[in-house]
Design a protein around this motif. Sequence first.
Motif, PDB file in Angstrom:
ATOM      1  N   GLY A   1       0.810  -1.212   0.000  1.00 44.65           N
ATOM      2  CA  GLY A   1       0.000   0.000   0.000  1.00 44.65           C
ATOM      3  C   GLY A   1       0.845   1.264   0.000  1.00 44.65           C
ATOM      4  N   VAL A   2       1.929   1.257   0.767  1.00 44.29           N
ATOM      5  CA  VAL A   2       2.860   2.392   0.767  1.00 44.29           C
ATOM      6  C   VAL A   2       3.489   2.565  -0.609  1.00 44.29           C
ATOM      7  CG1 VAL A   2       5.078   3.196   1.687  1.00 44.29           C
ATOM      8  CG2 VAL A   2       3.344   2.291   3.235  1.00 44.29           C
ATOM      9  N   LEU A   3       3.893   1.460  -1.220  1.00 51.36           N
ATOM     10  CA  LEU A   3       4.524   1.517  -2.539  1.00 51.36           C
ATOM     11  C   LEU A   3       3.554   2.017  -3.608  1.00 51.36           C
ATOM     12  CD1 LEU A   3       6.523  -1.835  -2.450  1.00 51.36           C
ATOM     13  CD2 LEU A   3       7.442   0.475  -2.166  1.00 51.36           C
ATOM     14  N   ALA A   4       2.271   1.678  -3.470  1.00 48.54           N
ATOM     15  CA  ALA A   4       1.278   2.082  -4.462  1.00 48.54           C
ATOM     16  C   ALA A   4       1.261   3.598  -4.656  1.00 48.54           C
ATOM     17  CB  ALA A   4      -0.104   1.589  -4.062  1.00 48.54           C
TER      18      ALA A   4
ATOM     19  N   ASP B   1      12.493  -0.265  -3.573  1.00 46.88           N
ATOM     20  CA  ASP B   1      13.048  -1.314  -2.727  1.00 46.88           C
ATOM     21  C   ASP B   1      13.486  -0.753  -1.374  1.00 46.88           C
ATOM     22  OD1 ASP B   1      14.036  -4.252  -2.852  1.00 46.88           O
ATOM     23  OD2 ASP B   1      15.801  -3.179  -2.120  1.00 46.88           O
ATOM     24  N   LYS B   2      14.100   0.412  -1.383  1.00 44.87           N
ATOM     25  CA  LYS B   2      14.558   1.049  -0.147  1.00 44.87           C
ATOM     26  C   LYS B   2      13.381   1.424   0.738  1.00 44.87           C
ATOM     27  CE  LYS B   2      17.641   4.774   1.456  1.00 44.87           C
ATOM     28  NZ  LYS B   2      16.684   5.498   2.328  1.00 44.87           N
ATOM     29  N   ILE B   3      12.322   1.975   0.124  1.00 43.69           N
ATOM     30  CA  ILE B   3      11.117   2.328   0.874  1.00 43.69           C
ATOM     31  C   ILE B   3      10.524   1.088   1.540  1.00 43.69           C
ATOM     32  CG2 ILE B   3       8.724   3.106   0.616  1.00 43.69           C
ATOM     33  CD1 ILE B   3       9.766   4.948  -1.660  1.00 43.69           C
ATOM     34  N   ALA B   4      10.469  -0.016   0.796  1.00 42.88           N
ATOM     35  CA  ALA B   4       9.878  -1.251   1.322  1.00 42.88           C
ATOM     36  C   ALA B   4      10.686  -1.796   2.496  1.00 42.88           C
ATOM     37  CB  ALA B   4       9.782  -2.292   0.215  1.00 42.88           C
ATOM     38  N   GLU B   5      12.008  -1.827   2.357  1.00 38.63           N
ATOM     39  CA  GLU B   5      12.828  -2.360   3.443  1.00 38.63           C
ATOM     40  C   GLU B   5      12.642  -1.543   4.718  1.00 38.63           C
ATOM     41  OE1 GLU B   5      17.430  -3.445   4.707  1.00 38.63           O
ATOM     42  OE2 GLU B   5      17.010  -2.845   2.633  1.00 38.63           O
ATOM     43  N   GLU B   6      12.646  -0.237   4.595  1.00 38.21           N
ATOM     44  CA  GLU B   6      12.477   0.614   5.771  1.00 38.21           C
ATOM     45  C   GLU B   6      11.113   0.397   6.418  1.00 38.21           C
ATOM     46  OE1 GLU B   6      13.174   4.579   4.406  1.00 38.21           O
ATOM     47  OE2 GLU B   6      15.370   4.340   4.356  1.00 38.21           O
ATOM     48  N   HIS B   7      10.078   0.271   5.604  1.00 34.09           N
ATOM     49  CA  HIS B   7       8.727   0.092   6.138  1.00 34.09           C
ATOM     50  C   HIS B   7       8.603  -1.244   6.871  1.00 34.09           C
ATOM     51  CE1 HIS B   7       4.333  -0.668   6.053  1.00 34.09           C
ATOM     52  NE2 HIS B   7       4.275   0.630   6.237  1.00 34.09           N
ATOM     53  N   ILE B   8       9.136  -2.290   6.295  1.00 32.84           N
ATOM     54  CA  ILE B   8       9.067  -3.613   6.929  1.00 32.84           C
ATOM     55  C   ILE B   8       9.812  -3.607   8.265  1.00 32.84           C
ATOM     56  CG2 ILE B   8       9.847  -6.017   6.724  1.00 32.84           C
ATOM     57  CD1 ILE B   8       9.299  -5.715   3.664  1.00 32.84           C
ATOM     58  N   ARG B   9      10.998  -3.046   8.292  1.00 29.79           N
ATOM     59  CA  ARG B   9      11.788  -3.011   9.543  1.00 29.79           C
ATOM     60  C   ARG B   9      11.124  -2.114  10.585  1.00 29.79           C
ATOM     61  NH1 ARG B   9      16.364  -5.863   8.758  1.00 29.79           N
ATOM     62  NH2 ARG B   9      17.302  -5.940   6.672  1.00 29.79           N
ATOM     63  N   ASP B  10      10.519  -1.017  10.145  1.00 30.17           N
ATOM     64  CA  ASP B  10       9.830  -0.124  11.083  1.00 30.17           C
ATOM     65  C   ASP B  10       8.650  -0.805  11.754  1.00 30.17           C
ATOM     66  OD1 ASP B  10      11.592   1.909  10.538  1.00 30.17           O
ATOM     67  OD2 ASP B  10      10.240   3.023   9.200  1.00 30.17           O
ATOM     68  N   HIS B  11       8.129  -1.869  11.155  1.00 32.19           N
ATOM     69  CA  HIS B  11       7.001  -2.605  11.728  1.00 32.19           C
ATOM     70  C   HIS B  11       7.443  -3.884  12.446  1.00 32.19           C
ATOM     71  CE1 HIS B  11       4.717   0.206   9.279  1.00 32.19           C
ATOM     72  NE2 HIS B  11       3.640  -0.168   9.946  1.00 32.19           N
TER      73      HIS B  11
ATOM     74  N   ASN C   1      17.916  -8.364  -2.677  1.00 29.86           N
ATOM     75  CA  ASN C   1      17.071  -7.214  -2.346  1.00 29.86           C
ATOM     76  C   ASN C   1      15.845  -7.607  -1.544  1.00 29.86           C
ATOM     77  OD1 ASN C   1      18.492  -6.428  -5.129  1.00 29.86           O
ATOM     78  ND2 ASN C   1      18.032  -4.550  -4.018  1.00 29.86           N
ATOM     79  N   THR C   2      15.092  -6.579  -1.127  1.00 25.23           N
ATOM     80  CA  THR C   2      13.860  -6.779  -0.361  1.00 25.23           C
ATOM     81  C   THR C   2      12.700  -7.197  -1.252  1.00 25.23           C
ATOM     82  OG1 THR C   2      14.504  -5.261   1.409  1.00 25.23           O
ATOM     83  CG2 THR C   2      12.141  -5.565   1.053  1.00 25.23           C
ATOM     84  N   LEU C   3      12.640  -6.626  -2.457  1.00 25.80           N
ATOM     85  CA  LEU C   3      11.524  -6.867  -3.372  1.00 25.80           C
ATOM     86  C   LEU C   3      11.979  -7.587  -4.630  1.00 25.80           C
ATOM     87  CD1 LEU C   3       9.873  -3.318  -3.315  1.00 25.80           C
ATOM     88  CD2 LEU C   3       9.151  -5.309  -1.989  1.00 25.80           C
ATOM     89  N   CYS C   4      11.107  -8.443  -5.155  1.00 17.47           N
ATOM     90  CA  CYS C   4      11.234  -8.904  -6.536  1.00 17.47           C
ATOM     91  C   CYS C   4      10.420  -7.927  -7.379  1.00 17.47           C
ATOM     92  CB  CYS C   4      10.696 -10.320  -6.702  1.00 17.47           C
ATOM     93  SG  CYS C   4      11.661 -11.591  -5.867  1.00 17.47           S
TER      94      CYS C   4
END
Length: 272
Positions: free
Chosen positions: A25-28, A41-51, A65-68
């Motif tokens: 949802g954040v990436l959308a 990919d950077k946004i996703a990694e930070e969001h996952i770790r923040d949660h 990487n975090t995302l395919c």
Amino acid sequence: MIEIKSREEIELMRESALIVSKTLGVLAKEIKPGVTTLQLDKIAEEHIRDHGAIPGFLGLYDFPNTLCMSPNEQVVHGIPNGTPLKNGDIISIDCGALKNDFYGDHAYTFAVGDIDSETEKLLQVTKESLYVGIREFKANNRVGDVGYAIQKYCESHGYGVVRELVGHGLGKKMHEDPEMPNYGRRGKGKKFVDGMVVAIEPMINMGTHRIKQHRDGWTITTLDKKPSAHFEHDVALIDGKPELLSTFAYIYEALGIKSDEEAEFRQEALVL
């Protein structure tokens, strides 16, 4: 061997799946012409770790990487890079998260700006086929029932169903039994029982079902270079019926899309 989950374990898996859902949802909100897949990919990694979770793909089988991130004719397993997305592209984002020792893992194919009607139909039919398959994930059905339903639906629209890549069981490992092909024969394969959790993920090509793996060992493209779409949900079998653990609702909220497509697969309404 299929690992049957308790209700408590399924709820832990729901938490992991929803971290992935929120990440998508954040990436959308960020997917637009000019952005690179490395930035996403950077946004996703930070969001996952923040949660309080760990990126599920980073380092898994040495993935870097975090995302395919798989644009256009790439089917799955694309590696993020510095190439900007363009108007008219599509991009499949497959994301995983590990929390409380359990994985969440699901995917969505996004339009970048305005896409042509032919590609838009591919995305629509592929997503519809996901729910066609999920409806067959019920007590006493078998793996082949899900695959048959997805294959029949997609091939009726003239699309190619990838054979070499399949869905899978999910739990304390990213990939557990059973394998969940998107093709098959009714009544064949392992029987579904309560407590099973699977990732169902149609990978559907506009043209041929045939694919090619590239020299990086990861990237897979369609052989005819036509677009491919990929959608994935995590689903538990509870009281004989499929229960979604993941959701596209955060994506739809970000994009302003109204949908009740998931309602039939929830015993309780999802609260965002």
